[in-house]
Scaffold this motif. Structure first.
Motif, PDB file in Angstrom:
ATOM      1  N   GLY A  33     -27.653  77.094 -39.680  1.00 49.97           N
ATOM      2  CA  GLY A  33     -27.677  77.642 -38.544  1.00 49.97           C
ATOM      3  C   GLY A  33     -25.864  78.110 -38.015  1.00 49.97           C
ATOM      4  O   GLY A  33     -25.780  78.292 -36.850  1.00 49.97           O
ATOM      5  N   MET A  34     -25.229  78.098 -39.037  1.00 52.39           N
ATOM      6  CA  MET A  34     -23.846  78.451 -38.758  1.00 52.39           C
ATOM      7  C   MET A  34     -23.728  79.845 -38.352  1.00 52.39           C
ATOM      8  O   MET A  34     -22.829  80.341 -37.611  1.00 52.39           O
ATOM      9  N   GLY A  36     -24.294  83.511 -36.782  1.00 55.04           N
ATOM     10  CA  GLY A  36     -24.499  83.853 -35.346  1.00 55.04           C
ATOM     11  C   GLY A  36     -22.957  83.981 -34.527  1.00 55.04           C
ATOM     12  O   GLY A  36     -21.970  83.890 -35.114  1.00 55.04           O
ATOM     13  N   TRP A  38     -20.611  82.655 -31.740  1.00 60.66           N
ATOM     14  CA  TRP A  38     -20.190  81.099 -30.963  1.00 60.66           C
ATOM     15  C   TRP A  38     -19.136  81.496 -29.850  1.00 60.66           C
ATOM     16  O   TRP A  38     -18.435  82.430 -30.355  1.00 60.66           O
ATOM     17  N   THR A  58     -17.975  85.611 -34.820  1.00 55.11           N
ATOM     18  CA  THR A  58     -19.104  85.985 -35.032  1.00 55.11           C
ATOM     19  C   THR A  58     -19.178  85.521 -36.356  1.00 55.11           C
ATOM     20  O   THR A  58     -18.366  86.156 -37.233  1.00 55.11           O
ATOM     21  N   ARG A 110     -17.772  70.504 -37.034  1.00 51.27           N
ATOM     22  CA  ARG A 110     -19.254  70.816 -36.159  1.00 51.27           C
ATOM     23  C   ARG A 110     -19.640  69.534 -35.751  1.00 51.27           C
ATOM     24  O   ARG A 110     -20.000  68.718 -36.461  1.00 51.27           O
ATOM     25  N   ASN A 114     -25.051  72.823 -32.555  1.00 47.55           N
ATOM     26  CA  ASN A 114     -24.500  73.980 -31.592  1.00 47.55           C
ATOM     27  C   ASN A 114     -22.953  74.037 -31.135  1.00 47.55           C
ATOM     28  O   ASN A 114     -22.838  74.458 -30.170  1.00 47.55           O
ATOM     29  N   LYS A 115     -22.140  72.971 -31.573  1.00 48.69           N
ATOM     30  CA  LYS A 115     -20.920  72.734 -31.038  1.00 48.69           C
ATOM     31  C   LYS A 115     -19.970  72.386 -32.018  1.00 48.69           C
ATOM     32  O   LYS A 115     -20.174  71.869 -33.203  1.00 48.69           O
ATOM     33  N   THR A 136     -19.391  76.897 -28.556  1.00 51.23           N
ATOM     34  CA  THR A 136     -20.936  76.636 -28.466  1.00 51.23           C
ATOM     35  C   THR A 136     -21.677  77.623 -29.241  1.00 51.23           C
ATOM     36  O   THR A 136     -21.331  78.896 -28.702  1.00 51.23           O
ATOM     37  N   LYS A 137     -22.743  77.372 -29.850  1.00 48.48           N
ATOM     38  CA  LYS A 137     -23.622  78.537 -30.168  1.00 48.48           C
ATOM     39  C   LYS A 137     -24.340  79.161 -29.443  1.00 48.48           C
ATOM     40  O   LYS A 137     -25.023  78.881 -28.364  1.00 48.48           O
ATOM     41  N   SER A 139     -25.935  82.568 -30.142  1.00 48.03           N
ATOM     42  CA  SER A 139     -26.815  83.350 -30.651  1.00 48.03           C
ATOM     43  C   SER A 139     -27.183  83.219 -32.112  1.00 48.03           C
ATOM     44  O   SER A 139     -26.069  82.508 -32.621  1.00 48.03           O
ATOM     45  N   ARG A 140     -28.471  83.739 -32.421  1.00 44.39           N
ATOM     46  CA  ARG A 140     -28.328  83.490 -34.137  1.00 44.39           C
ATOM     47  C   ARG A 140     -27.833  84.645 -34.796  1.00 44.39           C
ATOM     48  O   ARG A 140     -27.610  85.468 -35.395  1.00 44.39           O
TER      49      ARG A 140
END
Length: 140
Positions: A33-34, A36, A38, A58, A110, A114-115, A136-137, A139-140
């Motif tokens: 999930g990295m 995407g 942020w 990105t 991390r 998502n943070k 914070t994340k 999008s993908r």
């Protein structure tokens, strides 16, 4: 006989080292999930002046424990995003990472899926920064 034993040991060590190198480059759970976009904040001192700006990373590619992408910040005067600057890094299985851009180093962790919290240090001649980054994340 000794030559055969030495040759066999050398071959075994070669295959063993290949296995260790492969094990070190597998993605850890923190790398999932990295990839995407942020977004967050970037605050601290740049050339002796305090600044607080929006930040965007990105992450475009992830390969094993390595990643690469671009980062930019919102210009205070215009509100526009700065030109994207390439950066790349290494994410360890415990979530800690080290990354670089053209003139600085990012050290962070991390803290959840998502943070990310990181610190940016730059000392390029008279251009120096010491900044805290929290993203914070988005999008993908």
């Amino acid at each position: 006989m000794k030559k055969l034993l030495v040759a066999t040991a050398a071959i075994m060590l070669t295959f063993l080292s290949m296995g260790v190198a492969h094990a070190e480059t597998k993605s850890g759970p923190r790398n999932v999930g990295m990839k995407g976009v942020w977004v967050g904040t970037n605050y601290g001192f740049a050339n002796g002046v305090f600044k607080n700006t929006d930040l965007r990373w990105t992450v475009e590619k992830v390969n094993g424990v390595t990643f690469t992408g671009v980062k930019s910040f919102r210009e205070v005067q215009t509100g526009e995003w700065s030109e994207p600057e390439p950066f790349m890094g290494i994410m360890y299985k415990n979530g800690e990472f080290h990354a670089v851009d053209a003139d600085g180093v990012i050290i962070g962790k991390r803290t959840s899926h998502n943070k990310i919290q990181a610190f940016y240090l730059k000392a390029a001649g008279n251009d120096q920064d010491a900044l805290v980054m929290k993203v914070t994340k988005a999008s993908r």
